[in-house]
Design a protein around this motif. Structure first.
Motif, mmCIF file in Angstrom:
data_model
loop_
_atom_site.group_PDB
_atom_site.id
_atom_site.type_symbol
_atom_site.label_atom_id
_atom_site.label_comp_id
_atom_site.label_asym_id
_atom_site.label_seq_id
_atom_site.Cartn_x
_atom_site.Cartn_y
_atom_site.Cartn_z
ATOM 1 N N ALA A 161 38.199 43.285 40.614
ATOM 2 C CA ALA A 161 39.483 43.355 41.226
ATOM 3 C C ALA A 161 40.378 44.458 40.861
ATOM 4 N N THR A 192 47.438 37.322 36.177
ATOM 5 C CA THR A 192 47.485 37.383 37.886
ATOM 6 C C THR A 192 48.325 38.374 38.346
ATOM 7 N N PHE A 197 44.349 41.989 41.391
ATOM 8 C CA PHE A 197 44.206 40.449 41.652
ATOM 9 C C PHE A 197 45.254 40.366 43.023
ATOM 10 N N TYR A 232 44.211 31.854 38.496
ATOM 11 C CA TYR A 232 43.676 32.592 39.662
ATOM 12 C C TYR A 232 43.164 31.978 40.862
#
Length: 297
Positions: A161, A192, A197, A232
């Motif tokens: 990511a 996060t 992300f 997440y």
């Protein structure tokens, strides 16, 4: 020399909830029998044989009706075991195949007819280095994208990511639906608030991408508990609950120590912790995979 992996478990933690009818495990692999379906000579790991009948046992034991088989990197671009499984079990199984950029339209059309819903591309790197051998990368996706659009196939991308902010513009330009593996395969310690992300959540929110809230065992630093993954999964579900599916990643390749192989019952109970609402659980396990992979009612 590739390392031998430990076998998946023969028994699972009891589930804490009733699995809805037509539920789907949206990410799994099969291997062998090797006399018929040999592994690629060059590979990063050597899994024990676990063919389609063993996968169906996995589904039945967990109360899952459907499954999605993804050609694993240890198989290279040989999709024969997956294709044979799809043809033998057309109601229960769909597939995601791996091929190079020279694969012709007729081949892809035949795979699509057999139940292959997408093609997998391995963009997963750490510190600029590919993590696994045999990955088919961005150039192949660019070459295949026009036919994939025509045939209604998605691109399943195995990507870290944190690389998405740089990669996303090119991926989105191709106009192919995107499915990001394993929540972006980033370690929970990254947080996060990581820009990658955030980009994944944005891609879900605008409908550009789907993701699999799978791989808790690979992203966690809390083995067997996975509570550091909760934020997440919940963030992705908030971003777009209609573009999220779940997978076990059975038979859990690349585990080399006894006791490290995850328990699929624990993983499924973890999903229930993330999704206590029955209607949302049905969306993640039934409705979304039916849409993404083309399962009938």
């Amino acid at each position: 020399m590739s390392k031998p992996c430990y076998a998946p478990l023969d028994a699972f933690q009891e589930l804490t909830f009733a699995v809805p009818d037509h539920a789907c495990d949206s990410h799994a692999h099969i291997f062998g029998p090797y006399e018929r379906y040999p592994l690629a000579e060059e590979r990063s790991y050597t899994p024990p044989e676990n063919g389609v009948e063993r996968f169906l046992w996995h589904l039945d034991t967990l109360g899952l009706a459907r499954g999605v088989l993804v050609t694993a990197s240890a198989c290279g671009t040989d999709n024969s075991s997956v294709l044979d499984a799809l043809r033998s079990h057309p109601q229960r199984l769909r597939g995601v195949a791996v091929c190079d950029g020279n694969t012709d339209r007729a081949t892809l059309a035949a795979w699509r007819e057999a139940g292959v819903a997408g093609l997998r591309f391995n963009l997963y790197q750490l510190n600029g280095q590919a993590v696994y051998k045999n990955g088919v990368g961005l150039q192949a996706l660019q070459a295949l994208a026009p036919v994939m659009r025509e045939l209604g196939m998605h691109a399943q991308v195995w990507v870290h990511a944190p690389d998405l902010p740089d990669l996303a513009p090119e991926l989105e330009r191709l106009g192919v639906p995107l499915v990001v593996d394993h929540m972006g395969r980033m370690n929970a310690a990254l947080g996060t608030d990581n820009p990658g992300f955030g980009k994944l959540c944005a891609m879900l929110a605008d409908g550009t991408a789907w993701t699999k809230i799978s791989g808790a065992d690979r992203n966690t630093n809390r083995k067997g508990v996975y509570d550091d993954i909760d934020a997440y999964a919940l963030g992705l579900l908030r971003a777009n609950p209609e573009h999220v599916v779940w997978g076990s990643d059975w038979p859990h390749i690349n585990y080399f120590q006894p006791g490290d192989v995850p328990d699929d019952g624990v993983l499924l109970n973890t999903l229930r912790r993330w999704v206590p609402d029955d209607a949302l659980l049905r969306r993640v396990l039934v409705d979304n995979p039916a849409t993404l992979y083309g399962f009938g009612n």
